[in-house]
Enzyme design. Structure first.
Site, PDB file in Angstrom:
ATOM      1  N   HIS A  24       2.821  14.959   4.665  1.00 49.59           N
ATOM      2  CA  HIS A  24       4.117  15.048   3.823  1.00 49.59           C
ATOM      3  C   HIS A  24       3.473  14.838   2.260  1.00 49.59           C
ATOM      4  O   HIS A  24       2.810  14.024   2.096  1.00 49.59           O
ATOM      5  CB  HIS A  24       5.094  13.908   4.274  1.00 49.59           C
ATOM      6  CG  HIS A  24       5.889  14.541   5.442  1.00 49.59           C
ATOM      7  ND1 HIS A  24       7.006  13.762   5.848  1.00 49.59           N
ATOM      8  CD2 HIS A  24       5.589  15.330   6.200  1.00 49.59           C
ATOM      9  CE1 HIS A  24       7.638  14.267   6.727  1.00 49.59           C
ATOM     10  NE2 HIS A  24       6.739  15.208   7.152  1.00 49.59           N
ATOM     11  N   TYR A  63      15.322   8.323   2.601  1.00 56.12           N
ATOM     12  CA  TYR A  63      15.748   6.947   2.236  1.00 56.12           C
ATOM     13  C   TYR A  63      16.927   7.061   1.563  1.00 56.12           C
ATOM     14  O   TYR A  63      17.170   7.284   0.384  1.00 56.12           O
ATOM     15  CB  TYR A  63      14.782   6.067   1.427  1.00 56.12           C
ATOM     16  CG  TYR A  63      13.525   5.675   1.987  1.00 56.12           C
ATOM     17  CD1 TYR A  63      12.559   6.942   2.254  1.00 56.12           C
ATOM     18  CD2 TYR A  63      13.230   4.664   2.910  1.00 56.12           C
ATOM     19  CE1 TYR A  63      11.355   6.704   2.827  1.00 56.12           C
ATOM     20  CE2 TYR A  63      11.875   4.645   3.470  1.00 56.12           C
ATOM     21  CZ  TYR A  63      11.058   5.568   3.612  1.00 56.12           C
ATOM     22  OH  TYR A  63       9.997   5.158   4.109  1.00 56.12           O
ATOM     23  N   PRO A 102      10.092  -2.942   7.409  1.00 58.86           N
ATOM     24  CA  PRO A 102       9.530  -1.460   7.657  1.00 58.86           C
ATOM     25  C   PRO A 102       9.993  -0.882   6.455  1.00 58.86           C
ATOM     26  O   PRO A 102       9.582   0.608   6.396  1.00 58.86           O
ATOM     27  CB  PRO A 102      10.177  -1.064   9.138  1.00 58.86           C
ATOM     28  CG  PRO A 102      11.133  -2.050   9.069  1.00 58.86           C
ATOM     29  CD  PRO A 102      10.772  -3.282   8.507  1.00 58.86           C
ATOM     30  N   LYS A 129       4.680  -0.290   5.825  1.00 53.51           N
ATOM     31  CA  LYS A 129       3.267  -0.728   5.655  1.00 53.51           C
ATOM     32  C   LYS A 129       2.884  -1.604   6.757  1.00 53.51           C
ATOM     33  O   LYS A 129       1.552  -1.830   6.756  1.00 53.51           O
ATOM     34  CB  LYS A 129       3.444  -2.017   4.585  1.00 53.51           C
ATOM     35  CG  LYS A 129       3.819  -0.998   3.075  1.00 53.51           C
ATOM     36  CD  LYS A 129       2.769  -0.356   2.682  1.00 53.51           C
ATOM     37  CE  LYS A 129       2.787   0.660   1.401  1.00 53.51           C
ATOM     38  NZ  LYS A 129       2.023   1.919   1.677  1.00 53.51           N
ATOM     39  N   TYR A 170       3.739   3.462  -2.335  1.00 53.59           N
ATOM     40  CA  TYR A 170       4.170   4.094  -0.959  1.00 53.59           C
ATOM     41  C   TYR A 170       3.042   4.810  -0.208  1.00 53.59           C
ATOM     42  O   TYR A 170       2.733   4.606   0.995  1.00 53.59           O
ATOM     43  CB  TYR A 170       5.146   5.383  -1.245  1.00 53.59           C
ATOM     44  CG  TYR A 170       6.000   5.666  -0.053  1.00 53.59           C
ATOM     45  CD1 TYR A 170       5.508   6.703   0.644  1.00 53.59           C
ATOM     46  CD2 TYR A 170       6.893   4.934   0.618  1.00 53.59           C
ATOM     47  CE1 TYR A 170       6.217   7.248   1.893  1.00 53.59           C
ATOM     48  CE2 TYR A 170       7.663   5.422   1.780  1.00 53.59           C
ATOM     49  CZ  TYR A 170       7.148   6.570   2.322  1.00 53.59           C
ATOM     50  OH  TYR A 170       7.756   6.890   3.508  1.00 53.59           O
TER      51      TYR A 170
HETATM   52  P1  FAS Z   1       1.371  -5.401  18.177  1.00 53.38           P
HETATM   53  O1  FAS Z   1       2.357  -6.633  18.208  1.00 53.38           O
HETATM   54  O2  FAS Z   1       1.532  -4.104  18.020  1.00 53.38           O
HETATM   55  O3  FAS Z   1       0.061  -5.688  19.066  1.00 53.38           O
HETATM   56  C1  FAS Z   1      -0.073  -7.178  19.681  1.00 53.38           C
HETATM   57  C2  FAS Z   1      -0.480  -6.883  21.149  1.00 53.38           C
HETATM   58  O4  FAS Z   1      -0.851  -8.238  21.578  1.00 53.38           O
HETATM   59  C3  FAS Z   1       0.824  -6.455  22.144  1.00 53.38           C
HETATM   60  O5  FAS Z   1       0.380  -5.430  23.148  1.00 53.38           O
HETATM   61  C4  FAS Z   1       0.863  -7.961  22.871  1.00 53.38           C
HETATM   62  O6  FAS Z   1       1.504  -7.452  23.960  1.00 53.38           O
HETATM   63  C5  FAS Z   1      -0.355  -8.571  22.852  1.00 53.38           C
HETATM   64  N1  FAS Z   1      -0.219 -10.010  23.181  1.00 53.38           N
HETATM   65  C6  FAS Z   1       0.677 -10.810  22.432  1.00 53.38           C
HETATM   66  N2  FAS Z   1       0.438 -12.037  22.684  1.00 53.38           N
HETATM   67  C7  FAS Z   1      -0.505 -12.063  23.811  1.00 53.38           C
HETATM   68  C8  FAS Z   1      -1.235 -13.193  24.342  1.00 53.38           C
HETATM   69  N3  FAS Z   1      -0.866 -14.282  24.219  1.00 53.38           N
HETATM   70  N4  FAS Z   1      -2.247 -12.684  25.359  1.00 53.38           N
HETATM   71  C9  FAS Z   1      -2.488 -11.387  25.370  1.00 53.38           C
HETATM   72  N5  FAS Z   1      -2.025 -10.399  24.648  1.00 53.38           N
HETATM   73  C10 FAS Z   1      -1.131 -10.605  23.661  1.00 53.38           C
HETATM   74  N6  FAS Z   1       5.476  -0.547  11.069  1.00 53.38           N
HETATM   75  C11 FAS Z   1       5.706   0.359  10.368  1.00 53.38           C
HETATM   76  O7  FAS Z   1       4.543   0.698   9.523  1.00 53.38           O
HETATM   77  N7  FAS Z   1       6.642   1.059  10.423  1.00 53.38           N
HETATM   78  C12 FAS Z   1       7.662   1.110  11.281  1.00 53.38           C
HETATM   79  O8  FAS Z   1       8.922   1.591  11.307  1.00 53.38           O
HETATM   80  C13 FAS Z   1       7.656  -0.338  12.190  1.00 53.38           C
HETATM   81  N8  FAS Z   1       8.540  -0.244  13.076  1.00 53.38           N
HETATM   82  C14 FAS Z   1       8.761  -1.616  13.652  1.00 53.38           C
HETATM   83  C15 FAS Z   1       9.502  -1.801  14.819  1.00 53.38           C
HETATM   84  C16 FAS Z   1       9.314  -2.995  15.529  1.00 53.38           C
HETATM   85  C17 FAS Z   1      10.332  -3.267  16.647  1.00 53.38           C
HETATM   86  C18 FAS Z   1       8.371  -3.932  15.485  1.00 53.38           C
HETATM   87  C19 FAS Z   1       8.067  -5.172  16.362  1.00 53.38           C
HETATM   88  C20 FAS Z   1       7.434  -3.523  14.606  1.00 53.38           C
HETATM   89  C21 FAS Z   1       7.200  -2.271  13.748  1.00 53.38           C
HETATM   90  N9  FAS Z   1       6.444  -2.034  12.664  1.00 53.38           N
HETATM   91  C22 FAS Z   1       6.507  -0.859  12.005  1.00 53.38           C
HETATM   92  C23 FAS Z   1       5.387  -2.841  12.787  1.00 53.38           C
HETATM   93  C24 FAS Z   1       4.224  -2.307  13.882  1.00 53.38           C
HETATM   94  O9  FAS Z   1       4.167  -1.112  13.696  1.00 53.38           O
HETATM   95  C25 FAS Z   1       3.349  -3.282  13.569  1.00 53.38           C
HETATM   96  O10 FAS Z   1       2.638  -3.506  12.060  1.00 53.38           O
HETATM   97  C26 FAS Z   1       1.917  -3.059  14.531  1.00 53.38           C
HETATM   98  O11 FAS Z   1       2.396  -2.999  15.776  1.00 53.38           O
HETATM   99  C27 FAS Z   1       0.939  -4.000  14.421  1.00 53.38           C
HETATM  100  O12 FAS Z   1      -0.070  -3.733  15.260  1.00 53.38           O
HETATM  101  P2  FAS Z   1      -0.668  -5.170  15.812  1.00 53.38           P
HETATM  102  O13 FAS Z   1      -0.998  -6.038  15.069  1.00 53.38           O
HETATM  103  O14 FAS Z   1      -1.624  -4.424  16.962  1.00 53.38           O
HETATM  104  O15 FAS Z   1       0.441  -6.076  16.722  1.00 53.38           O
HETATM  105  C1  PHB Z   2       9.280   5.680  11.144  1.00 54.41           C
HETATM  106  O1  PHB Z   2       9.449   6.825  11.067  1.00 54.41           O
HETATM  107  O2  PHB Z   2       9.537   4.867  11.986  1.00 54.41           O
HETATM  108  C2  PHB Z   2       9.376   5.179   9.661  1.00 54.41           C
HETATM  109  C3  PHB Z   2       9.117   5.714   8.548  1.00 54.41           C
HETATM  110  C4  PHB Z   2       9.338   5.233   7.296  1.00 54.41           C
HETATM  111  C5  PHB Z   2       9.699   3.989   7.198  1.00 54.41           C
HETATM  112  C6  PHB Z   2       9.906   3.133   8.235  1.00 54.41           C
HETATM  113  C7  PHB Z   2      10.161   3.608   9.717  1.00 54.41           C
HETATM  114  O3  PHB Z   2       9.544   3.147   5.986  1.00 54.41           O
END
Ligand code: FAS
Ligand code: PHB
Length: 393
Positions: A73, A201, A293, A297, A384
């Site tokens: 994009h 947005y 989100p 980032k 961004y």
């Molecule tokens: P994660 O949380 O992805 O992974 C951590 C891992 O550690 C998990 O698999 C967990 O099971 C494991 N773990 C935890 N405790 C443990 C233990 N005691 N023993 C062993 N394993 C354990 N980011 C964006 O940029 N855009 C978005 O739109 C966006 N939407 C999101 C929506 C939700 C609901 C959430 C929760 C996050 C969102 N994020 C978004 C942020 C997300 O993408 C995170 O930045 C990303 O998953 C980070 O990855 P990790 O640091 O690997 O953490």
């Molecule tokens: C998404 O596609 O999940 C998304 C994209 C941009 C954002 C947040 C979430 O700022």
């Protein structure tokens, strides 16, 4: 006792990307994950990648499908007061972003690392980290009812916001900065053609809305909802009606709807743990920081942490130098706080904070300024697409 160079707690994107990059440089690791591979892959989360993240996934040797299927994009739209204005990311920064779901990244990392001999222990319980202030840390855990222990040189806490690693740090050794937002995002995934080729947005008195996608046939939409809201109160039709009401009429008229294949409500918070390093323990990604989100980032910050840490570990083992390891926390926090600033600013600009007409008028004034001022648009655009590494650390 089992022995490895690096024990990585967590097999999400941070943990597996770190493990894959280390292995490509001959550094062995063991990844401990509490959930199943399928559970981790199935989580619907991030969708938008900065170029730095795309480059790192390619460097890890897992970027081939992303290159084929990712959507590049060059801009996005900001909608307010019944109209939309395009932010020309490429024209303003020379850079682009890529839409490619975290689910796909997880699958690519699982295939690249796990399916090619990477040591991931799924379904572990009671992970305990010890000795991280010494030169001989150890990690113990229970698997299939058997208690095991691994000796290592370093521990990478890639276990997310609710993980065990950060919580193992004594409260007097860690500083927490936190802000909770008074609303959530209700997200929906539907196999319908996206409303637009680029993201939209929307700032609206009824609340924020975001039109995103996962492919040309799969749409991802979000609307701001109250903190105590529930999925049960949002049947599909109510969601589609509310989304239409928050978009300019020309956009709303084009919206293609269909049955939700996934629906979830996520809280918004800003969170930073300082420092990000404790002796031989390094906190990575969501284990160290959470951003709302709005600025897309979260995953990109996690990838940036992984990039700095893996390069520092290579220098430790290849060159005997710990300079980069010593700088991991300060460099990471400099980048995290700049992303925290941008994500917080964009969240404040786009969401409704209660019934406050004055605050909404200020938002509209800033949005009008943003669309009229090349300098203001460039500032938004460069944050961004992701600050250059020399800008952000
Ligand atoms: P994660 O949380 O992805 O992974 C951590 C891992 O550690 C998990 O698999 C967990 O099971 C494991 N773990 C935890 N405790 C443990 C233990 N005691 N023993 C062993 N394993 C354990 N980011 C964006 O940029 N855009 C978005 O739109 C966006 N939407 C999101 C929506 C939700 C609901 C959430 C929760 C996050 C969102 N994020 C978004 C942020 C997300 O993408 C995170 O930045 C990303 O998953 C980070 O990855 P990790 O640091 O690997 O953490
Ligand atoms: C998404 O596609 O999940 C998304 C994209 C941009 C954002 C947040 C979430 O700022």
């Amino acid at each position: 006792m089992q022995q490895t160079r690096v024990v990585i707690v967590g097999a999400g994107p941070s943990g597996l990307l770190l493990a894959q990059l280390l292995r490509r440089h001959g550094i062995d690791s063991v990844v401990l994950e509490q959930r199943t591979r399928h559970y981790v892959e199935a989580r619907i989360r991030a969708g938008l990648l900065e170029q730095g993240t795309v480059d790192l996934l390619r460097e890890a040797g897992v970027g081939e499908r992303m290159a084929r299927e990712g959507l590049v994009h060059n801009g996005f739209e900001v909608a307010f007061e019944g109209r939309a204005h395009r932010i020309d990311l490429h024209g303003l920064t020379g850079s682009q972003v890529t839409v490619y779901g975290q689910t796909e990244i997880q699958r690519d990392l699982d295939h690249g690392f796990v399916d090619n001999g990477g040591d991931v222990r799924y379904g572990v319980e009671q992970v305990v980290i010890e000795g991280y202030e010494s030169a001989h840390p150890r990690v113990s855990f229970t698997m299939d009812g058997v208690r095991q222990e691994i000796a290592c040189d370093f521990i990478a806490g890639c276990d997310g916001f609710h993980g065990v690693c950060r919580r193992s740090i004594p409260s007097d050794a860690i500083r927490i900065y936190e802000r909770a937002y008074p609303f959530c995002w209700l997200g929906i995934l539907a196999d319908v053609e996206p409303l637009s080729d680029e993201l939209i947005y929307a700032n609206h008195v009824r609340g924020f809305a975001l039109c995103s996608m996962r492919s040309r046939t799969r749409s991802r939409y979000y609307i701001q909802c109250p903190v105590n809201d529930t999925i049960a109160s949002w049947p599909d039709e109510r969601f589609w009606d509310e989304l239409r009401s928050r978009l300019p009429s020309a956009h709303a008229a084009r919206l293609i709807t269909g049955p939700a294949i996934e629906k979830a409500i996520a809280p918004l918070r800003s969170f930073v743990a300082e420092p990000m390093r404790f002796g031989r323990l390094f906190l990575v990604g969501d284990a160290a920081h959470i951003v709302p989100p709005t600025g897309a980032k979260g995953l990109n910050l996690a990838a940036a942490d992984v990039r700095v840490l893996y390069q520092a570990l290579v220098e430790h083992y290849r060159l005997g130098s710990d300079t980069a390891l010593d700088e991991y926390s300060s460099r990471g926090l400099a980048r995290v706080w700049k992303a925290m600033r941008f994500s917080g600013w964009f969240t404040m600009l786009m969401h409704q904070f209660g019934d406050d007409p004055f605050a909404h008028k200020l938002q509209l004034a800033e949005l009008n300024y943003l669309t009229e001022s090349p300098a203001a648009s460039q500032s938004l655009a460069e944050n961004y697409v992701g600050l250059k590494f020399d800008q952000s650390t």
